[in-house]
Write an enzyme that holds these catalytic residues in place. Sequence first.
Site, PDB file in Angstrom:
ATOM      1  N   LYS A 661       0.637  -1.186  -0.011  1.00 52.54           N
ATOM      2  CA  LYS A 661       0.001   0.071  -0.010  1.00 52.54           C
ATOM      3  C   LYS A 661       0.742   1.358  -0.215  1.00 52.54           C
ATOM      4  O   LYS A 661       0.522   2.216  -0.402  1.00 52.54           O
ATOM      5  CB  LYS A 661      -0.810   0.124   1.203  1.00 52.54           C
ATOM      6  N   GLU A 665       4.116   7.983   4.137  1.00 55.07           N
ATOM      7  CA  GLU A 665       3.503   9.243   4.889  1.00 55.07           C
ATOM      8  C   GLU A 665       2.670   8.791   6.095  1.00 55.07           C
ATOM      9  O   GLU A 665       2.495   9.694   6.803  1.00 55.07           O
ATOM     10  CB  GLU A 665       2.781  10.287   3.629  1.00 55.07           C
TER      11      GLU A 665
HETATM   12 MO1  MOS Z   1       5.493  13.427  -0.669  1.00 54.04          MO
HETATM   13  S1  MOS Z   1       4.784  15.062   0.108  1.00 54.04           S
HETATM   14  O1  MOS Z   1       4.416  13.316  -1.714  1.00 54.04           O
HETATM   15  O2  MOS Z   1       6.912  13.760  -1.409  1.00 54.04           O
END
Ligand code: MOS
Length: 704
Positions: A661, A665
Amino acid sequence: MTVDRVLDKVVGGAPARIEGRDKVTGAARYAYEYPVPNAVYVWPVQSTIVRGRVRSVDGAAALALPGVITVLDSGNVFRLRPAQDAELAVLQSADVAYRGQIVAAVVATTLECAREAASAVRVDYEEDEEYDVELDPGNPRILSPETVNAGFAGTVDRGDAESALASAPVRVDAVYTTPTEHASPIEPHATIAFWEGETLTLYNADQAPWKSATTIARLFGLPEGAVSVVADHIGGGFGSKAATRPPTVLAALAAYAVRRPVKVAMTRQQMFALVSYRTPTLQRVRLGAERDGRLTAVWHEALQQSSKLVEYTEQTVAASRVMYAAPSSHTAHRLLRLDVPTPSWMRAPGEAPGMFALESAMDELAYALGMDPVQLRIVNEPSADPESGLPFSSRNLIACLREGAARFGWAGRDPTPGVREKGDRLLGTGVASSTYPVFTMASTATAYAQPTGRFVIEIAAADIGTGARTALTQVAADELGVPMDLVTVKVGRSVFGPAPVAGGSMGTSSWSWAVSKACRALVKELDERSGVLPPEGLEVRADTTEDLAAAKRLSRHSFGAQFAEVSVNVDSGQVRVERLLGVFAAGRIVNARTARSQFLGGMTMGISMALHEALRMDPRFGDFVNHDLAGYHIAANADVRGIEAHWIDEQDDELNPVGVKGIGELGIVGTAAAIANAVFHATGFRQRDLPITLDRVRAAMRTG
Ligand code: MOS
C-alpha cells in the site's frame, strides 16, 4: 549458460540497504558532487520587495569583479515556453510575485565570487504599496476551489449535516490551526546542468527524475528525451523535490546562457522561499453524535493559502471523508491567494494537518460523551467508504487500534485530565488514528538477463533515503527466483523511461508493479528457452498503464493507530513525548528494516509537527523570519525518546502484484493529534494550535 531458480523469498525479509555502505563511506554521489570539468557557479539574486516590477537590473558593479561571467535577468535569458507551474517561469518577466523570488542571477568562476557579485547587483524596483501576505479568515477574496491537490473535490456534501448537527444530543465545534511548515530535507536542493548541443543533462536533487526531465524539456521546447535527469542518491525531499522547482530551471537557463556546465546549490536560507512549503491551515471541525457515540454528522472546513502565481490547495479535509461512518457530512476547502511563495506538497499533504484537526475533535467528542477514545473510533467503523460507497480493498483500523492499545498498555486508563503528577511534571496519554490513500501510477521498467548470469533492472524510480532500491531488488529477486546479490536495480535516471515520483507514498506500489511485470515476462522468455540464455542476453520491457486501467473500483487506503505518552513540566510548560507507539496496516511490508525506519521517520516528523515546526511570516516584510535551522526548529534525537513502530499482517490482493500500500506518509498522519490529546490528558488544557510550544502550554495553564 543456464539460470537456476531458488525458492527462498526475500520480500518480507529485512535486508540492509544496498547502498548503505556507499552512503556511510561517502562514496554515494549526491547531485552537487558529480565531477564536471569546467563548471561555473550560479548565485540567485532574490527580490527584496513583496510585489511589483523590476524596473532595471544594474550588473555593472558585479561584472567588474574578477571571475564574473555574466549577470542574468529577465531581459537576457532564454525565453521559455509557458509553464504549467508559473513558479517555473524563472526570469521570464519583470513582475515580482513574492519576496525572495529570483529576479536576477550571477554566473562566476567560483562560488564565493558568484555570491559576492550577487550582492553587488543593483535591482531597481517599482514597488506596489498594497500587498497581502496574511491568511486572514475575514478576507473577502477567499474562494472555494472546485478541485484540490491529487484530484480531490473541493467540497463534498452528503446528507444534511446542518440539521444532523442541530439535533445531535452530543456535539463538538472547535477551531484548529497548523502553521506554515517547511520540508527542510538534510540535502539542500542542488543542480548541475550542462548542455551538449540541444540536449541537456541535469544532476538534480530530485524525487521524480523522469517527470523533471519532461517538465524541463517542455519549458525549453525540446523533444522528450532531450533532457536527461540523474538523481542516483537524494538526501530526503519530503515533497520539496517531488516537482521541479525554480532553482533547477535557473541552472538550465544559466548553463544555456554561458554554454558551460553550471552548479546551483541552495543555501538553507534560500530554500525557504524557493522550494515550496506547507500552507498554514485554519480548520473548523463540528461533530454530532448520539449518546452511544455513533456519529451523525462530520463537518470539516479548512482555510489555506496559495500564491498569486499558482492555485495549489492541499486536500486537508479529504481524510475526514473516509475515516468514520456518519450518515451526513460536509467537507470543504477554502483558499486565499496571497503575495507569497507557492506552497506545495510536504509530508502527507492534506492528511497530516487535516487529521490533526479531526483526531483532536474525536478526542474532544470522547470526553463530551464520557467514552473511551479507542472505543469511540471502533463504534464508528464504516462498512464501506462513507464518501464513495465503494468497498474498501482492506481496512484494518480496528485491528491497529486494538493491537496498539494492548502493546501500549491502554487498558484501565483513567481519562481524568490533569491528575497524574510525577515530580514537577504532569503525565498523560493520547490516541489518534492514521490513514493515507493508496495512490498508484503507471510505470515502466526494463529487465535484462545478462550473459554473465546477472540481472539488471532499470527503472526511473528515486531512492530518497527510503530504501526503494533495496525493496525493488527484493521484488525482482523473488520474481526471477534468484538471490538478491545476482540482481542490480538501477534507479534515479530519467533515461530509464516513464516512472512516477517518489511521493504520495506511491513509489513502491507503482514501481514494484512494473518491476514484477518485467521480471515475470523475462522469466517466461527464459522458460520458453528452457533457461538457456542467448549469447547477447535477454531484455524485456514492461509498462503497467493497461494493468492500472483494468483495476477494480475500490476504496484503497492504509490505516494505523498511534498512542502517545507525554510529560509536561508544570513550570516551563515543556512537553516531552516519553513514548510514541504506532501500529500500521499497509498491505505487504516488503522490507521490515527499511519499513520500520520509514515509520519511525514519519512518527518523528509527527513529533516535530506537534511540538516544534513553525515558519513565521513577518507581515511588514512579507518574508519568513526564521528561515534557517536555528530558527526553524525540527525534532532532534533528544526529542525522540521511546518510539516503536509495528504493523499487522495485511494481505490485500486488490492492490498490485506485490500487495503493497505504501508507507512513506502514513507514520506522520495522526501523530500530532495523539500528542495533543495526551497533552490534554496530562494538563486538562486542549491545545488546538500547533506547534504546542512552551509559551502556549504556560498560557493555558496560567489562565486556566
Ligand atoms: Mo511526498 S509530500 O508526496 O513527497
